[in-house]
Design a protein around this motif. Structure first.
Motif, PDB file in Angstrom:
ATOM      1  N   GLU A  54       0.830  -1.202   0.000  1.00 15.07           N
ATOM      2  CA  GLU A  54       0.000   0.000   0.000  1.00 15.07           C
ATOM      3  C   GLU A  54       0.868   1.257   0.000  1.00 15.07           C
ATOM      4  O   GLU A  54       0.508   2.271  -0.604  1.00 15.07           O
ATOM      5  CB  GLU A  54      -0.961  -0.036   1.185  1.00 15.07           C
ATOM      6  CG  GLU A  54      -2.013  -1.133   1.022  1.00 15.07           C
ATOM      7  CD  GLU A  54      -3.005  -1.230   2.170  1.00 15.07           C
ATOM      8  OE1 GLU A  54      -2.811  -0.539   3.197  1.00 15.07           O
ATOM      9  OE2 GLU A  54      -3.969  -2.005   2.039  1.00 15.07           O
ATOM     10  N   SER A  59      -3.405  -1.391  -4.146  1.00 11.30           N
ATOM     11  CA  SER A  59      -4.547  -1.750  -3.301  1.00 11.30           C
ATOM     12  C   SER A  59      -4.477  -3.249  -3.014  1.00 11.30           C
ATOM     13  O   SER A  59      -4.031  -4.039  -3.849  1.00 11.30           O
ATOM     14  CB  SER A  59      -5.863  -1.409  -3.995  1.00 11.30           C
ATOM     15  OG  SER A  59      -5.947  -2.059  -5.254  1.00 11.30           O
ATOM     16  N   HIS A  61      -6.451  -6.771  -1.226  1.00  8.60           N
ATOM     17  CA  HIS A  61      -7.445  -7.566  -0.510  1.00  8.60           C
ATOM     18  C   HIS A  61      -6.697  -8.384   0.533  1.00  8.60           C
ATOM     19  O   HIS A  61      -5.591  -8.885   0.260  1.00  8.60           O
ATOM     20  CB  HIS A  61      -8.173  -8.533  -1.443  1.00  8.60           C
ATOM     21  CG  HIS A  61      -9.027  -7.895  -2.480  1.00  8.60           C
ATOM     22  ND1 HIS A  61      -9.726  -6.722  -2.279  1.00  8.60           N
ATOM     23  CD2 HIS A  61      -9.322  -8.282  -3.763  1.00  8.60           C
ATOM     24  CE1 HIS A  61     -10.415  -6.425  -3.372  1.00  8.60           C
ATOM     25  NE2 HIS A  61     -10.186  -7.352  -4.278  1.00  8.60           N
ATOM     26  N   HIS A  72     -15.778  -9.082  10.737  1.00  8.27           N
ATOM     27  CA  HIS A  72     -15.481  -8.321   9.521  1.00  8.27           C
ATOM     28  C   HIS A  72     -13.990  -8.020   9.373  1.00  8.27           C
ATOM     29  O   HIS A  72     -13.503  -7.797   8.249  1.00  8.27           O
ATOM     30  CB  HIS A  72     -16.269  -7.000   9.525  1.00  8.27           C
ATOM     31  CG  HIS A  72     -17.733  -7.173   9.712  1.00  8.27           C
ATOM     32  ND1 HIS A  72     -18.281  -7.725  10.857  1.00  8.27           N
ATOM     33  CD2 HIS A  72     -18.782  -6.881   8.901  1.00  8.27           C
ATOM     34  CE1 HIS A  72     -19.592  -7.760  10.743  1.00  8.27           C
ATOM     35  NE2 HIS A  72     -19.924  -7.262   9.581  1.00  8.27           N
ATOM     36  N   GLU A  73     -13.242  -8.010  10.497  1.00  5.25           N
ATOM     37  CA  GLU A  73     -11.799  -7.749  10.430  1.00  5.25           C
ATOM     38  C   GLU A  73     -11.069  -8.768   9.560  1.00  5.25           C
ATOM     39  O   GLU A  73      -9.987  -8.496   9.051  1.00  5.25           O
ATOM     40  CB  GLU A  73     -11.174  -7.827  11.832  1.00  5.25           C
ATOM     41  CG  GLU A  73     -11.706  -6.844  12.836  1.00  5.25           C
ATOM     42  CD  GLU A  73     -11.318  -7.259  14.255  1.00  5.25           C
ATOM     43  OE1 GLU A  73     -10.312  -7.990  14.407  1.00  5.25           O
ATOM     44  OE2 GLU A  73     -12.015  -6.883  15.195  1.00  5.25           O
ATOM     45  N   ARG A  76     -10.616  -7.722   4.257  1.00  2.74           N
ATOM     46  CA  ARG A  76     -10.403  -6.331   3.830  1.00  2.74           C
ATOM     47  C   ARG A  76     -10.514  -6.274   2.316  1.00  2.74           C
ATOM     48  O   ARG A  76      -9.825  -7.012   1.608  1.00  2.74           O
ATOM     49  CB  ARG A  76      -9.033  -5.814   4.269  1.00  2.74           C
ATOM     50  CG  ARG A  76      -8.970  -5.488   5.749  1.00  2.74           C
ATOM     51  CD  ARG A  76      -7.632  -4.880   6.152  1.00  2.74           C
ATOM     52  NE  ARG A  76      -7.704  -4.412   7.525  1.00  2.74           N
ATOM     53  CZ  ARG A  76      -8.066  -3.192   7.888  1.00  2.74           C
ATOM     54  NH1 ARG A  76      -8.370  -2.294   6.963  1.00  2.74           N
ATOM     55  NH2 ARG A  76      -8.113  -2.855   9.156  1.00  2.74           N
ATOM     56  N   GLY A  79      -8.233  -2.682   0.945  1.00  2.28           N
ATOM     57  CA  GLY A  79      -7.698  -1.971   2.093  1.00  2.28           C
ATOM     58  C   GLY A  79      -8.683  -1.659   3.188  1.00  2.28           C
ATOM     59  O   GLY A  79      -8.283  -1.308   4.298  1.00  2.28           O
ATOM     60  N   GLU A  80      -9.982  -1.793   2.929  1.00  2.38           N
ATOM     61  CA  GLU A  80     -10.992  -1.415   3.910  1.00  2.38           C
ATOM     62  C   GLU A  80     -11.709  -2.644   4.457  1.00  2.38           C
ATOM     63  O   GLU A  80     -12.020  -3.573   3.704  1.00  2.38           O
ATOM     64  CB  GLU A  80     -12.018  -0.465   3.287  1.00  2.38           C
ATOM     65  CG  GLU A  80     -11.429   0.831   2.752  1.00  2.38           C
ATOM     66  CD  GLU A  80     -10.809   1.692   3.848  1.00  2.38           C
ATOM     67  OE1 GLU A  80     -11.345   1.674   4.986  1.00  2.38           O
ATOM     68  OE2 GLU A  80      -9.803   2.369   3.574  1.00  2.38           O
ATOM     69  N   VAL A  81     -11.998  -2.634   5.759  1.00  2.00           N
ATOM     70  CA  VAL A  81     -12.755  -3.730   6.361  1.00  2.00           C
ATOM     71  C   VAL A  81     -14.106  -3.851   5.663  1.00  2.00           C
ATOM     72  O   VAL A  81     -14.781  -2.850   5.393  1.00  2.00           O
ATOM     73  CB  VAL A  81     -12.952  -3.484   7.876  1.00  2.00           C
ATOM     74  CG1 VAL A  81     -13.878  -4.527   8.483  1.00  2.00           C
ATOM     75  CG2 VAL A  81     -11.603  -3.498   8.596  1.00  2.00           C
ATOM     76  N   ASP A  83     -17.820  -4.154   4.532  1.00  2.00           N
ATOM     77  CA  ASP A  83     -19.061  -3.587   5.055  1.00  2.00           C
ATOM     78  C   ASP A  83     -20.050  -4.703   5.400  1.00  2.00           C
ATOM     79  O   ASP A  83     -20.083  -5.756   4.750  1.00  2.00           O
ATOM     80  CB  ASP A  83     -19.660  -2.659   3.989  1.00  2.00           C
ATOM     81  CG  ASP A  83     -20.986  -2.053   4.405  1.00  2.00           C
ATOM     82  OD1 ASP A  83     -20.971  -1.107   5.188  1.00  2.00           O
ATOM     83  OD2 ASP A  83     -22.031  -2.558   3.932  1.00  2.00           O
TER      84      ASP A  83
END
Length: 414
Positions: A54, A59, A61, A72-73, A76, A79-81, A83
């Motif tokens: 990063e 980017s 996964h 959810h952790e 990713r 880069g984002e947890v 939804d």
């Protein structure tokens, strides 16, 4: 979902292959995969690889386990947890495709992660094995870009074998024909197994001590391989063992063609909670700081992890150290306790809320006393902390013994 698919460990890839075929094989269309196995350090190493990629503008996964505070952790997306609604949609799709057939909790969530990784754009996919490697649910990617094997030690012997060589055979199951593998520091018998499997499959190894070296020098991390030497900051992740994990991550990044700036980002930007983490905020911290104390958290749960904790504590400024510990009945509790006996002035044992495999506080106390620790039971972490602070204000308090306990602490200490 938990009722239909209980959380059991049943090592086979048959159910994964069946469901992935029903889903039209998303695992064949993932962004380039870096697949990591090992007993200790694989999560920290992947966290550093992620930070390096990063930092280089890519980017990623990421699929890891177990989670700490929220499921959810584990997933990713770029880069984002993930939804909640997105996760629910992918799980529903997997459940519909699976129908009434048997499947485990870990398998169906792994399939959901693969669906998400296939459909959402990213540059790389980082996969951490859940247990072992050869028959782990993540081991269905035929052609990863790179594999990584961190240090192998005794753990999960009831599933993987009771010697390091047998466990190494399971971990080396992630090797794929012709795909390079970065290998962290290993016991000789583990390395022999890895080398034999690599020779059989034509796997180029990038091994610590042979192809790359890493060490600490004057407060800096020095990394050397055949292309040169890097002089870098020490890892932000605490502990002497993180030097070797950092070296493993740098070797992976160098193989992927990343530059020194990416390697520095790997060390300075990595985030991996509950690995010798100093807690800085929350009600438990308020309690500790009011007594002039520090509060630390570590999820390690086997003898090698305990030795790493002892090494990490030895590098911190001297303070009386007290421990709050909860463990599972599937772990080598005595082996975990023995290294701690020389550094902890006391140990308060707790059971882990909501976990059926937890040892009772009294059982953990018995193991601790047998290892030479001054131990007593406590009702919960907060009670244990108050008891310690009342007797030893200004102490360093380490909560340890299980990632499940670490998750409970992180969730309750918000």
């Amino acid at each position: 979902m938990m009722t239909l698919h209980p959380k059991i460990i049943d090592l086979t890839l048959d159910r994964m292959h069946r469901l992935l075929a029903q889903l039209d094989h998303p695992e064949r269309r993932l962004p380039p995969v870096i697949h990591a196995a090992g007993t200790n350090g694989k999560g920290s190493t992947l966290a550093m690889i992620r930070a390096g990629l990063e930092g280089a503008g890519h980017s990623t996964h990421v699929y890891t386990s177990p989670h700490l505070a929220r499921f959810h952790e584990r997933i990713r997306l770029a880069g984002e947890v993930i939804d909640e609604d997105v996760l629910s949609d992918f799980l529903d799709e997997c459940l519909a495709a699976n129908g009434p057939d048997s499947i485990t909790y870990f398998e169906i969530t792994t399939c959901a992660a693969f669906l998400a990784f296939e459909r959402i754009k990213a540059d790389f996919t980082l996969l951490e094995t859940g247990l072992g490697g050869r028959l782990d649910a993540t081991n269905v990617v035929d052609q990863p870009r790179l594999t990584v094997i961190t240090r192998i030690d005794l753990d999960h012997e009831q599933y993987l074998g009771d010697t390091i060589a047998r466990i190494a055979f399971e971990k080396a199951g992630i090797l794929k024909r012709g795909v390079p593998c970065v290998v962290g520091p290993q016991h000789d018998d583990a390395m022999q197994v890895i080398e034999a499997q690599a020779a059989r499959l034509g796997v180029p190894l990038i091994a610590q001590g042979q192809h790359w070296h890493v060490w600490e020098e004057r407060g800096r991390l020095v990394y050397q391989d055949e292309t040169g030497l890097l002089d870098l900051p020490m890892p932000i992740l605490v502990g002497a063992h993180q030097v070797q994990n950092a070296g493993t991550a740098i070797a992976a990044l160098r193989h992927l063609g990343k530059d020194e700036a990416a390697c520095e980002a790997a060390l300075t930007n990595a985030v991996w909670p509950a690995r010798m983490q100093r807690l800085k905020a929350g009600p438990l911290v308020d309690l500790a700081e009011a007594a002039g104390s520090e509060l630390w958290l570590d999820g390690g749960h086997n003898p090698a992890a305990a030795a790493a904790v002892v090494e990490s504590l030895s590098r911190l400024p001297p303070r009386p150290t007290h421990m709050i510990c909860g463990m599972l009945n599937t772990k080598d509790t005595g082996g975990f306790m023995r290294p701690l006996a020389g550094v902890a002035e006391s140990l308060h044992a707790v059971s882990i809320p909501g976990i059926s495999a937890t040892l009772t506080a009294e059982e953990t106390v018995a193991h601790a006393r047998a290892a030479g620790l001054d131990a007593e039971p406590a009702e919960d972490v907060a009670s244990a902390l108050r008891a310690i602070l009342s007797k030893s204000p200004g102490a360093r308090v380490l909560i340890c013994g299980s990632l499940y306990l670490a998750g409970v602490v992180l969730q309750s200490n918000r």
